[in-house]
Design an enzyme around this catalytic site. Structure first.
Site, short mmCIF file in Angstrom:
data_model
loop_
_atom_site.label_atom_id
_atom_site.label_comp_id
_atom_site.label_asym_id
_atom_site.label_seq_id
_atom_site.Cartn_x
_atom_site.Cartn_y
_atom_site.Cartn_z
CE LYS A 46 -8.41 16.14 -13.78
NZ LYS A 46 -9.67 15.44 -13.45
CE1 TYR A 101 14.74 -2.87 2.66
CE2 TYR A 101 13.52 -1.52 1.09
CZ TYR A 101 14.41 -1.62 2.14
OH TYR A 101 14.98 -0.48 2.67
#
Length: 392
Positions: free
Chosen positions: A44, A277
């Site tokens: 999956k 940042y």
């Protein structure tokens, strides 16, 4: 997902190398741990980020008798790719592609009466009996039918449909909540309830091909839970389901994915220089910085800012400052690797590189999430596709 069949001729910004020989070896190791049961390779979510079709083929080559997916769309994609044999999917919503799944000979999971009604209608329309597995909720509290009256009703209706030739009840199954926590009291309770619910269904006349509850941690540590089939997900990709259970090496498993990138810039900066940042990292003195061209858009967890480990030039470095959308910085401590030098985020650890578990600890999550979240901008490069002298 971007897939590359073999090593590319042009340099890549980044790459997730998928070692199919390691995956095949993991399948063989897991089969040896559950010799009396068949093995389902759970592929999956693009095989936990590794690439569903390639990994499914390698798993089948190594002896996996079943393939497992969450959604029907994932299962149908495997069929379209030519994967033979038994495929099961279990996460359905109303109006799903039941008829397509029935016609593709896919085992579908049913947890409630609405799903049984939809699959029987689809089977009648297709003129083909559906292969249905009934899921019992033995304590996980997610999908699955509740014990007692709900289970009795579901079993009875499924048997009526089977008597009408509309479906075949091919499996009875459930899922553990805490198999990755050794000694958790829910493990024994769920196992006992599963036996009880299976026993009830069989006394009513259900004759399943497979009964299964074991996931990766149960496959590794709970032989009493193996029954007819074990469903191996994260362990298939060489990652331990829980550090408390042991490392990958402890279980004889090898991580399949190695994530790396090429440094996009190396530069000198003075002390007191803010990085990325918010300037959450400021250099303590003159140093060199390396720019790694991967970011949270590629699946690198922003929560690992300031902590994520990277191997550059044979040394562990740590993410300096915040991880941005497309890039992050490492402090090279004055070393000067060339631009384009390899930065390895995680791999098996053979070369001293970090592992997915190291990144999981840095981000406060689990290794499942680390590999599964690597995004589509990162090409999957498959190595060791050869088996028995044949390129697969």
């Amino acid at each position: 997902m971007t897939e590359t069949a073999s090593a590319p001729t042009a340099p890549l910004r980044a790459r997730a190398e998928i070692d199919l020989a390691a995956l095949r070896a993991n399948v063989r190791t897991l089969r040896a741990l559950a010799p009396g049961a068949q093995l389902m390779a759970v592929v999956k979510s693009e095989a936990y980020g590794h690439g569903a079709v390639r990994c499914a083929r390698a798993a089948v080559e190594a002896g996996a008798g079943w393939l497992g997916t969450a959604t029907p769309e994932e299962a149908l994609a495997l069929r379209r790719a030519g994967l033979p044999g038994r495929i099961m999917c279990w996460l359905w919503t109303p109006g799903g592609p039941w008829r397509e799944a029935v016609e593709a000979d896919i085992d579908v999971s049913v947890s409630g009466m609405w799903a049984l009604a939809e699959v029987t209608a689809a089977a009648r329309a297709a003129g083909v009996p559906a292969r249905v597995q009934l899921k019992a909720d033995t304590g996980l509290g997610r999908n699955g039918c509740q014990p007692g009256e709900d289970w009795a009703e579901l079993v009875a209706e499924a048997l009526r449909a089977e008597a009408d030739g509309v479906l075949r009840i091919t499996g009875l199954w459930s899922h553990f909540a805490c198999a990755d926590e050794p000694g958790h009291p829910s493990i024994a309770a769920q196992l006992a309830l599963f036996r009880e619910m299976v026993g009830y269904a069989e006394r009513q006349g259900v004759r399943p091909e497979v009964r299964h509850i074991a996931n990766s941690p149960a496959t590794l540590t709970l032989p009493d839970s193996h029954f007819d089939l074990v469903r191996t997900g994260i362990a298939l990709y060489g990652i331990s389901p829980s550090p408390e259970l042991g490392t990958s090496a402890d279980f004889g498993l090898r991580p399949v994915m190695t994530l790396s990138a090429n440094l996009a810039l190396v530069k000198h900066v003075p002390g007191g220089h803010g990085v990325s940042y918010g300037h959450h990292y400021v250099t303590s003195g003159r140093t060199t910085l390396g720019l790694v061209p991967l970011g949270y858009a590629d699946g690198i967890p922003r929560h690992a800012s300031g902590n994520g480990p990277v191997l550059v030039g044979g040394k562990w470095r740590t993410v300096a400052g915040r991880i941005a959308m497309d890039q992050f910085v490492v402090d090279l401590g004055g070393d000067e690797p060339p631009v384009g030098a390899e930065a390895v985020l995680f791999g098996p650890g053979d070369r001293g590189e970090p592992t997915a578990e190291d990144w999981a600890q840095a981000a406060g999550t689990i290794a499942y999430e680390i590999v599964t979240r690597i995004g589509t901008r990162v090409p999957r490069v498959y190595v060791n596709e050869q088996q028995d002298g044949v390129i697969r």
